[in-house]
Design an enzyme around this catalytic site. Structure first.
Site, PDB file in Angstrom:
ATOM      1  N   HIS A 283       0.837  -1.204   0.000  1.00 21.47           N
ATOM      2  CA  HIS A 283       0.000   0.000   0.000  1.00 21.47           C
ATOM      3  C   HIS A 283       0.878   1.262   0.000  1.00 21.47           C
ATOM      4  CE1 HIS A 283      -2.662  -2.933   2.280  1.00 21.47           C
ATOM      5  NE2 HIS A 283      -3.473  -2.542   1.316  1.00 21.47           N
TER       6      HIS A 283
ATOM      7  N   GLN B 254      -8.363  -7.367 -10.770  1.00 24.28           N
ATOM      8  CA  GLN B 254      -8.985  -6.103 -10.354  1.00 24.28           C
ATOM      9  C   GLN B 254      -8.503  -4.968 -11.257  1.00 24.28           C
ATOM     10  OE1 GLN B 254      -9.807  -4.898  -6.125  1.00 24.28           O
ATOM     11  NE2 GLN B 254      -7.881  -3.831  -6.387  1.00 24.28           N
TER      12      GLN B 254
ATOM     13  N   SER C 287       0.351  -9.084   1.712  1.00 26.47           N
ATOM     14  CA  SER C 287      -1.106  -9.055   1.736  1.00 26.47           C
ATOM     15  C   SER C 287      -1.562  -8.822   3.167  1.00 26.47           C
ATOM     16  CB  SER C 287      -1.666 -10.386   1.237  1.00 26.47           C
ATOM     17  OG  SER C 287      -3.028 -10.499   1.600  1.00 26.47           O
TER      18      SER C 287
HETATM   19  P1  AMP Z   1      -6.419  -3.689  -0.432  1.00 22.05           P
HETATM   20  O1  AMP Z   1      -6.310  -2.827   0.787  1.00 22.05           O
HETATM   21  O2  AMP Z   1      -6.017  -5.097  -0.211  1.00 22.05           O
HETATM   22  O3  AMP Z   1      -7.749  -3.525  -1.133  1.00 22.05           O
HETATM   23  O4  AMP Z   1      -5.331  -3.133  -1.463  1.00 22.05           O
HETATM   24  C1  AMP Z   1      -5.316  -1.771  -1.833  1.00 22.05           C
HETATM   25  C2  AMP Z   1      -4.425  -1.628  -3.042  1.00 22.05           C
HETATM   26  O5  AMP Z   1      -3.115  -2.071  -2.705  1.00 22.05           O
HETATM   27  C3  AMP Z   1      -4.901  -2.495  -4.224  1.00 22.05           C
HETATM   28  O6  AMP Z   1      -4.727  -1.774  -5.436  1.00 22.05           O
HETATM   29  C4  AMP Z   1      -3.976  -3.674  -4.139  1.00 22.05           C
HETATM   30  O7  AMP Z   1      -3.775  -4.320  -5.389  1.00 22.05           O
HETATM   31  C5  AMP Z   1      -2.687  -3.011  -3.667  1.00 22.05           C
HETATM   32  N1  AMP Z   1      -1.804  -3.996  -3.068  1.00 22.05           N
HETATM   33  C6  AMP Z   1      -2.095  -4.887  -2.091  1.00 22.05           C
HETATM   34  N2  AMP Z   1      -1.033  -5.687  -1.845  1.00 22.05           N
HETATM   35  C7  AMP Z   1      -0.046  -5.291  -2.690  1.00 22.05           C
HETATM   36  C8  AMP Z   1       1.283  -5.736  -2.938  1.00 22.05           C
HETATM   37  N3  AMP Z   1       1.823  -6.745  -2.266  1.00 22.05           N
HETATM   38  N4  AMP Z   1       1.992  -5.099  -3.893  1.00 22.05           N
HETATM   39  C9  AMP Z   1       1.447  -4.079  -4.601  1.00 22.05           C
HETATM   40  N5  AMP Z   1       0.196  -3.610  -4.414  1.00 22.05           N
HETATM   41  C10 AMP Z   1      -0.546  -4.207  -3.471  1.00 22.05           C
END
Ligand code: AMP
Length: 277
Positions: free
Chosen positions: A33, A148, A180
């Site tokens: 993030h 996504q 994650s």
């Molecule tokens: P989320 O809070 O899981 O909905 O993620 C918010 C944003 O962060 C989304 O665009 C995800 O794809 C991105 N994101 C989550 N994990 C990663 C990661 N390991 N590397 C790059 N982007 C990420």
């Protein structure tokens, strides 16, 4: 950094900024993030983050209630990453009712869409609302959630949203596991095995890109290896990242995608067929 809870207050604050980079999130921030937030700030001069655990993208038996939440920690990390506006509304501010749904067909129907029905309706609807509320110049998404990205890109093109899109490469732990928010749920023995998913993805990408194996052969030996290491695979495929259609003859822009369960946790990952230099 200004923390904003309502749409009307956000619209008032938004007027002070010309170029805004938006990072939509569900919180529980990690380096994935934060890399999006830092890139948004550098490229746009000002950045907005939405922190909203969106109930409509969770299925009835999924982990909405126990999704990790820690606003104070997240606000501190975002402020350090240079975020200007933090939009963190309560659920009833976003959904006083829920009668209109944005549905993207084709690209949203395979892979995650076939395993998690309604998931991408929830994603497309919340992202549409955020685009209308925040009016971002550029919106940043992580390639960690490859499908996504494809769904949002299709929606932006089909519905003429006036935002540019930037997709940022997957950020990983030192052992290769894709970061994650849900990794905290892995037991220590699952956490020790989890990096094998990325190792196998990279091995498979190398086998296909060098021509050492055909796509079907490389994927089937990856499935065998992962199954024998305790993973239960939902899908493992080589795809065109814009259409999410499986590739029969590999193209340099293709990516290998996987979703696999390890115990109760579902891990998603993907790699480019040809690593960026
Ligand atoms: P989320 O809070 O899981 O909905 O993620 C918010 C944003 O962060 C989304 O665009 C995800 O794809 C991105 N994101 C989550 N994990 C990663 C990661 N390991 N590397 C790059 N982007 C990420």
């Amino acid at each position: 950094m200004k923390v904003i809870r309502t749409i009307s207050e956000f619209r008032t604050q938004r007027k002070s900024f010309s170029c805004v980079g938006l990072v939509p999130t569900m919180g529980a921030f990690h380096e994935g993030h934060l890399s999006l937030m830092r890139t948004a700030k550098i490229e746009c001069g000002s950045s907005a983050v939405s922190l909203f655990v969106n109930p409509t993208q969770f299925g009835p038996h999924e982990d909405f209630a126990r999704y990790p939440r820690n606003e104070d920690r997240d606000f501190g990390l975002a402020a350090n990453a240079g975020v200007d506006l933090m939009f963190a509304p309560p659920v009833d501010e976003i959904y006083p009712r829920h009668t209109t749904v944005v549905h993207v067909s084709e690209v949203a129907e395979s892979f995650e869409g076939s395993v998690r029905s309604q998931h991408f309706d929830g994603v497309a609807t919340i992202v549409s609302k955020l685009f209308h509320i925040i009016e971002p110049t550029v919106s940043y998404f992580g390639l960690k959630d490859l499908q996504q990205c494809a769904v949002v890109q299709r929606m932006v093109e089909d519905l003429d949203f006036p935002t540019k899109l930037r997709f940022i490469e997957v950020v990983r732990e030192h052992d290769g596991l894709a970061m994650s928010s849900r990794n905290v749920y892995l037991t220590s023995s699952e956490r020790a095995v989890a990096p094998k998913l990325y190792q196998q993805l990279t091995l498979c990408a190398e086998q296909v890109s060098t021509g050492a194996c055909g796509v079907a052969e490389a994927i089937s030996s990856s499935l065998e290896y992962l199954n024998s290491n305790g993973f239960s695979i939902d899908y493992f495929a080589l795809v065109n990242p814009t259409t999410m259609i499986p590739s029969e003859s590999p193209q340099s822009t293709d990516r290998l995608v996987v979703a696999a369960r390890l115990g109760h946790i579902r891990l998603l990952d993907n790699v480019p067929l040809i690593p960026a230099i």
